[in-house]
Design an enzyme around this catalytic site. Structure first.
Site, short mmCIF file in Angstrom:
data_model
loop_
_atom_site.label_atom_id
_atom_site.label_comp_id
_atom_site.label_asym_id
_atom_site.label_seq_id
_atom_site.Cartn_x
_atom_site.Cartn_y
_atom_site.Cartn_z
N LYS A 260 -18.06 -6.38 5.83
CA LYS A 260 -17.07 -5.82 6.74
C LYS A 260 -16.19 -4.79 6.04
O LYS A 260 -15.55 -3.95 6.67
CB LYS A 260 -16.22 -6.90 7.40
CG LYS A 260 -15.34 -7.84 6.57
CD LYS A 260 -14.43 -7.27 5.56
CE LYS A 260 -13.32 -8.15 5.08
NZ LYS A 260 -13.45 -8.63 3.73
N ARG B 280 -6.63 -2.75 2.19
CA ARG B 280 -6.92 -1.64 1.27
C ARG B 280 -8.08 -0.80 1.77
O ARG B 280 -8.12 0.42 1.56
CB ARG B 280 -7.24 -2.19 -0.13
CG ARG B 280 -6.06 -2.85 -0.83
CD ARG B 280 -6.40 -3.17 -2.28
NE ARG B 280 -7.47 -4.14 -2.38
CZ ARG B 280 -7.29 -5.45 -2.56
NH1 ARG B 280 -6.07 -5.93 -2.64
NH2 ARG B 280 -8.32 -6.27 -2.66
#
Length: 351
Positions: free
Chosen positions: A209, A273
């Site tokens: 993912k 991030r």
């Protein structure tokens, strides 16, 4: 409400009380902090291995981690140490929060200190890049012997775990009883674990993912709206499912917390991030500049995803587009034009 009045968490209703376990947490980062917090609050005898002596001393004296989540109080009963053997001595459950790429070498170096009957539960969401393989494969090679492995994954930012936001994850192990042991050890009314035997699906969902979340960030950074983002995440979920099933995982795993749940967190969450990397790339910052200041798991993982897709002879256009952009072979605008110009067809293959 994040505040908490007591220093311990009871097991959720229906879970029979059990004797406290000897738990070792490995890793002094944000997720190691969260795992230590959870274990100690459930009443387990929790030792916490960190590399830095000053960090260990600060945790022991101030009950805060000076390097990560330093504004959040930790249970006083935590026992930090810089001694790997002492941390692992007698451990029944090992919660590893090391970066995925560092974990096999750490295990190889210290494998004699790991109790052979302990459950080694990895919270790292990544593939092993040096071998281009699942982390579980690299870990078994590093142990060089049979060792019970489990993988804990799902939508979870470490800060929100310690702040006690209600959170749900999935733990997978080859034997369901081992996943249930982790489930019962850590679950509370604020932290819920579901058990699974689909280690492949949980590992792949947690790792793959990440490049897709970079793609979601690119869409947002390029100024496109929720129509575009919703379409991307939906089709990304399909590609993730196809690749997971081809690699031996189960489609329902990707439909759950380790797949679509974690993808939504990483694609939409401000603390992600990977999403932030995509945002910055779309607004002109170079990948080298971004990686100089932070680790972005999805960047190297994109290449491994391409390798898995090629091995399985799969056409995964979104994974491919993200990889090409990260390699500097295509920009965001060209990728969009390419994807929207693909031949039309049914949403799902017909029988």
């Amino acid at each position: 409400m994040a505040a908490h009045a007591s220093s311990t968490d009871a097991a959720p209703p229906g879970v029979a009380p059990t004797a406290p376990l000897r738990v070792c947490v490995i890793g002094g980062g944000a997720f190691g902090t969260a795992m230590s917090f959870l274990s100690a609050r459930r009443g387990h005898a929790t030792t916490w291995y960190v590399r830095d002596a000053a960090q260990a001393e600060a945790i022991a004296t101030t009950h805060k981690n000076p390097r990560y989540l330093d504004d959040l109080a930790l249970p006083e009963q935590l026992r930090p140490t810089t001694d790997v053997a002492a941390a692992l001595d007698g451990a029944e459950l090992v919660l590893s929060a090391l970066p995925a790429q560092a974990t096999p070498d750490f295990v190889r170096k210290h494998r004699d200190a790991f109790p052979p009957d302990a459950i080694f539960c990895s919270t790292s969401k990544g593939l092993y890049l040096a071998g281009g393989c699942l982390l579980s494969e690299a870990l078994l090679e590093a142990f060089g012997r049979p060792q019970t492995l489990a993988f804990l994954s799902g939508p979870s930012f470490a800060r929100q775990i310690v702040e006690r936001h209600p959170t749900a994850l999935v733990c997978a192990s080859a034997k369901l009883a081992d996943a249930v042991k982790v489930q019962f050890a850590l679950s509370s009314k604020r932290f819920r674990i579901y058990a699974s035997q689909d280690t492949v699906g949980v590992e792949l969902g947690g790792a793959l993912k990440n490049p897709l979340a970079i793609g979601a960030g690119m869409i947002e950074g390029a100024g496109f709206g929720i129509n575009t983002l919703a379409a991307f995440v939906t089709r990304a979920t399909r590609e993730l499912t196809v690749l997971c099933v081809a690699m031996g995982g189960r489609p329902e795993t990707i439909a759950g917390l380790a797949g679509v749940g974690d993808l939504m967190l990483t694609a939409f969450g401000d603390l992600s991030r990977n999403r932030t990397c995509g945002l910055k790339l779309a607004t002109g910052e170079t990948l080298g500049s971004i990686l100089a200041h932070t680790t972005v798991e999805g960047v190297p993982t994109a290449a491994v995803a391409q390798k898995f897709a090629a091995q399985c002879n799969l056409d995964l256009p979104l994974f491919t587009a993200v990889a090409l952009i990260l390699d500097g072979k295509m920009d965001v605008g060209a990728a969009l034009d390419h994807l929207m110009s693909r031949p039309l067809g049914p949403e799902t293959p017909l029988l």
